[in-house]
Design a protein around this motif. Sequence first.
Motif, PDB file in Angstrom:
ATOM      1  N   VAL A 238      -4.259  -3.439   8.341  1.00  0.00           N
ATOM      2  CA  VAL A 238      -5.441  -2.321   9.029  1.00  0.00           C
ATOM      3  C   VAL A 238      -6.526  -2.757   9.068  1.00  0.00           C
ATOM      4  O   VAL A 238      -7.178  -3.431   7.879  1.00  0.00           O
ATOM      5  CB  VAL A 238      -5.113  -0.876   8.173  1.00  0.00           C
TER       6      VAL A 238
ATOM      7  N   ALA B 188      -2.269   7.661   1.480  1.00  0.00           N
ATOM      8  CA  ALA B 188      -1.121   8.510   1.868  1.00  0.00           C
ATOM      9  C   ALA B 188      -0.257   7.986   3.129  1.00  0.00           C
ATOM     10  O   ALA B 188       0.967   8.117   3.132  1.00  0.00           O
ATOM     11  CB  ALA B 188      -1.489  10.119   2.092  1.00  0.00           C
ATOM     12  N   GLU B 189      -0.904   7.555   4.108  1.00  0.00           N
ATOM     13  CA  GLU B 189      -0.244   6.863   5.328  1.00  0.00           C
ATOM     14  C   GLU B 189       0.406   5.680   4.936  1.00  0.00           C
ATOM     15  O   GLU B 189       1.573   5.417   5.377  1.00  0.00           O
ATOM     16  CB  GLU B 189      -1.655   6.686   6.380  1.00  0.00           C
ATOM     17  N   LEU B 190      -0.424   4.865   4.194  1.00  0.00           N
ATOM     18  CA  LEU B 190       0.473   3.273   3.829  1.00  0.00           C
ATOM     19  C   LEU B 190       1.363   3.471   2.903  1.00  0.00           C
ATOM     20  O   LEU B 190       2.070   2.651   2.800  1.00  0.00           O
ATOM     21  CB  LEU B 190      -0.879   2.369   3.550  1.00  0.00           C
TER      22      LEU B 190
ATOM     23  N   PRO C 214       3.335   6.170   1.601  1.00  0.00           N
ATOM     24  CA  PRO C 214       3.992   7.513   1.643  1.00  0.00           C
ATOM     25  C   PRO C 214       4.827   7.506   0.148  1.00  0.00           C
ATOM     26  O   PRO C 214       5.463   6.689  -0.310  1.00  0.00           O
ATOM     27  CB  PRO C 214       5.166   7.572   2.612  1.00  0.00           C
TER      28      PRO C 214
ATOM     29  N   ARG D 165      -8.700   0.897  13.095  1.00  0.00           N
ATOM     30  CA  ARG D 165      -9.359   2.084  12.896  1.00  0.00           C
ATOM     31  C   ARG D 165     -10.723   2.147  12.965  1.00  0.00           C
ATOM     32  O   ARG D 165     -11.487   1.165  12.362  1.00  0.00           O
ATOM     33  CB  ARG D 165      -9.035   3.020  11.668  1.00  0.00           C
TER      34      ARG D 165
ATOM     35  N   SER E 262      -3.225  -2.885  13.272  1.00  0.00           N
ATOM     36  CA  SER E 262      -3.867  -1.191  13.248  1.00  0.00           C
ATOM     37  C   SER E 262      -5.327  -1.163  13.089  1.00  0.00           C
ATOM     38  O   SER E 262      -5.820  -1.430  12.218  1.00  0.00           O
ATOM     39  CB  SER E 262      -3.104  -0.104  12.402  1.00  0.00           C
TER      40      SER E 262
ATOM     41  N   ASN F  39      -6.770   9.585   2.410  1.00  0.00           N
ATOM     42  CA  ASN F  39      -5.842   9.677   3.622  1.00  0.00           C
ATOM     43  C   ASN F  39      -5.175   8.442   4.086  1.00  0.00           C
ATOM     44  O   ASN F  39      -4.091   8.649   4.412  1.00  0.00           O
ATOM     45  CB  ASN F  39      -6.565  10.542   4.831  1.00  0.00           C
ATOM     46  N   LEU F  40      -5.661   7.251   4.062  1.00  0.00           N
ATOM     47  CA  LEU F  40      -5.250   6.085   4.266  1.00  0.00           C
ATOM     48  C   LEU F  40      -4.202   5.679   3.422  1.00  0.00           C
ATOM     49  O   LEU F  40      -3.180   5.303   3.772  1.00  0.00           O
ATOM     50  CB  LEU F  40      -6.414   4.968   4.312  1.00  0.00           C
TER      51      LEU F  40
END
Length: 137
Positions: free
Chosen positions: A79, A129-131, A133, A98, A96, A126-127
């Motif tokens: 990312v 939590a996305e990367l 889980p 952003r 990815s 938030n990042l």
Amino acid sequence: MAHTPSVLFVCVHNAGRSQMAAGFLTALAGDRIEVRSAGSAPADAVNPVAVAAMAEVGVDIADSKPKILTDEAVGISDVVVTMGCGDACPYFPGISYRTWDLPDPAGQGIEGIRPIRDRIRILVENLIAELLPAPKG
């Protein structure tokens, strides 16, 4: 062995926003995410007001040094988060990208930097939590 996600934060001077983001990601994710930051035109030093703002929330970025953005750093990242570097960031398929639209903290006092710092923390959380889980239970 599971893949460790890699994140590169990029801003122009690598002295404020990207350093704060890298500091938060390192503090909050530890070694579960590989963290780098760089700038398209790095400053000589990290913004001392950004250092002070991060210290207020217990994150030490005082020893961080601005680094030049390289194709290699981008190419080995999962990312890439840009913060105002425009078209300076090289594009590689499969990565990815952003864009975090954040004000530049350069020249601002601590009162101006605190809201930027707090927004960066939310974006970093938030990042994470996305990367990373949460395990299914």
